[in-house]
Design a protein around this motif. Sequence first.
Motif, PDB file in Angstrom:
ATOM      1  N   ILE A 191      69.917 -90.174  10.729  1.00 55.94           N
ATOM      2  CA  ILE A 191      70.009 -91.550  10.244  1.00 55.94           C
ATOM      3  C   ILE A 191      70.241 -91.567   8.740  1.00 55.94           C
ATOM      4  N   ALA A 192      69.521 -90.712   8.021  1.00 55.59           N
ATOM      5  CA  ALA A 192      69.679 -90.641   6.566  1.00 55.59           C
ATOM      6  C   ALA A 192      71.082 -90.164   6.199  1.00 55.59           C
ATOM      7  N   ASN A 209      76.354 -91.829   3.707  1.00 55.24           N
ATOM      8  CA  ASN A 209      77.801 -91.601   3.649  1.00 55.24           C
ATOM      9  C   ASN A 209      78.638 -92.839   3.935  1.00 55.24           C
ATOM     10  N   LEU A 210      78.077 -93.838   4.615  1.00 53.77           N
ATOM     11  CA  LEU A 210      78.867 -95.002   4.997  1.00 53.77           C
ATOM     12  C   LEU A 210      79.233 -95.899   3.817  1.00 53.77           C
ATOM     13  N   HIS A 211      78.670 -95.645   2.658  1.00 51.80           N
ATOM     14  CA  HIS A 211      79.007 -96.450   1.489  1.00 51.80           C
ATOM     15  C   HIS A 211      80.294 -95.972   0.829  1.00 51.80           C
ATOM     16  N   ARG A 212      80.835 -94.831   1.280  1.00 51.19           N
ATOM     17  CA  ARG A 212      82.033 -94.281   0.657  1.00 51.19           C
ATOM     18  C   ARG A 212      83.210 -95.242   0.767  1.00 51.19           C
ATOM     19  N   GLU A 213      84.115 -95.166  -0.199  1.00 51.30           N
ATOM     20  CA  GLU A 213      85.243 -96.095  -0.238  1.00 51.30           C
ATOM     21  C   GLU A 213      86.211 -95.862   0.912  1.00 51.30           C
ATOM     22  N   LYS A 214      86.483 -94.601   1.220  1.00 49.67           N
ATOM     23  CA  LYS A 214      87.432 -94.274   2.275  1.00 49.67           C
ATOM     24  C   LYS A 214      86.709 -93.576   3.430  1.00 49.67           C
ATOM     25  N   SER A 272      87.640 -92.279  12.867  1.00 49.05           N
ATOM     26  CA  SER A 272      86.927 -91.243  13.627  1.00 49.05           C
ATOM     27  C   SER A 272      85.575 -90.931  12.997  1.00 49.05           C
ATOM     28  N   GLU A 273      85.520 -90.930  11.664  1.00 55.03           N
ATOM     29  CA  GLU A 273      84.258 -90.667  10.979  1.00 55.03           C
ATOM     30  C   GLU A 273      83.257 -91.779  11.274  1.00 55.03           C
ATOM     31  N   LYS A 274      83.740 -93.016  11.184  1.00 51.04           N
ATOM     32  CA  LYS A 274      82.866 -94.154  11.453  1.00 51.04           C
ATOM     33  C   LYS A 274      82.391 -94.133  12.907  1.00 51.04           C
ATOM     34  N   ILE A 293      72.393-101.360  13.467  1.00 54.50           N
ATOM     35  CA  ILE A 293      73.450-100.604  12.791  1.00 54.50           C
ATOM     36  C   ILE A 293      74.434-101.554  12.129  1.00 54.50           C
ATOM     37  N   GLY A 294      74.774-102.625  12.822  1.00 55.23           N
ATOM     38  CA  GLY A 294      75.702-103.599  12.272  1.00 55.23           C
ATOM     39  C   GLY A 294      75.163-104.257  11.018  1.00 55.23           C
ATOM     40  N   GLU A 295      73.883-104.579  11.021  1.00 51.97           N
ATOM     41  CA  GLU A 295      73.280-105.220   9.852  1.00 51.97           C
ATOM     42  C   GLU A 295      73.353-104.325   8.622  1.00 51.97           C
ATOM     43  N   SER A 296      73.218-103.014   8.837  1.00 54.62           N
ATOM     44  CA  SER A 296      73.226-102.083   7.703  1.00 54.62           C
ATOM     45  C   SER A 296      74.628-101.770   7.213  1.00 54.62           C
TER      46      SER A 296
END
Length: 281
Positions: free
Chosen positions: A93-94, A99-104, A108-110, A140-143
């Motif tokens: 989870i951490a 990593n989801l804050h990255r610009e690109k 597939s990663e998402k 997950i959507g909220e975050s």
Amino acid sequence: MNKEKTVQAMQLPVNKLRPFENHPFQVKDDDEMDKLVWSILTQGVLTPMVVRPVENGEYEVISGHRRLRACQKAGIETVPALIYTLDRDAAAIALVDSNLHREKILPSEKAFAYKLKMDAMSHQGTSCQVGTKLRTDEIIGESTGESARQVQRYIRLTELIPEILRMVDDNKIALTPAVELSYLTKQEQTDLLETMESEECTPSLSQAIQMKKLSQDGELNMDRIFAIMTQPKANQQEKISFRVEDIRKFFPKSYTPARIQETILKLLSDYQKKRLRNLSR
């Protein structure tokens, strides 16, 4: 402090660090990696890696996979790290959240990141009386700023074979038809891939929906896939168009656009008949 959340800062040998098993984020040896290697060689590792202890005195990286690869390429022996005592699910989870804050981020990663986090949350018992999956999707959507439905759609992409998923990453297939294709069996997807390569085409949403329906009915095979994929697409059909102002001078002012069109078609029909008569002489 809870034992599971204890943290310790120290220098760790690079050869004792290993990537998080099956982590969803790609680490490429590209120009950006070369820049990171140069930055580390000239300035050092400015941001500590986040790791967790595992067996054999090694540490699994939670945040810092690109930095780890850059250090390996640069020949760096030790790196600053924050050591968290976390179990696999908490670490997963951490990892996703960091990593989801990255610009690109590639589709597939998402997709695999959402699935990794959902599985980890399910293992932890994150649920509600209405339904565990729905509630987890909502969290997950909220975050991430996305709807629960969109989270589910991305997770569906993990059912695609790698070659088709790569086409989604390369913007050759859009997300919506890709989600429909994810319901095809692996063999059906392989047959589709073969057809796409031979015909140099990709499926539209309509074509993807057709194949999904046939697959669910047990009627999708290579012949059906070929027939669907060779259908002309609406946006590929050639059209001839005129601006009304360009041809208005050839018609009375009282003619509407519809009557102008009707007259043009009649004139063309008369011309064709006259031409055929001349050819028959």
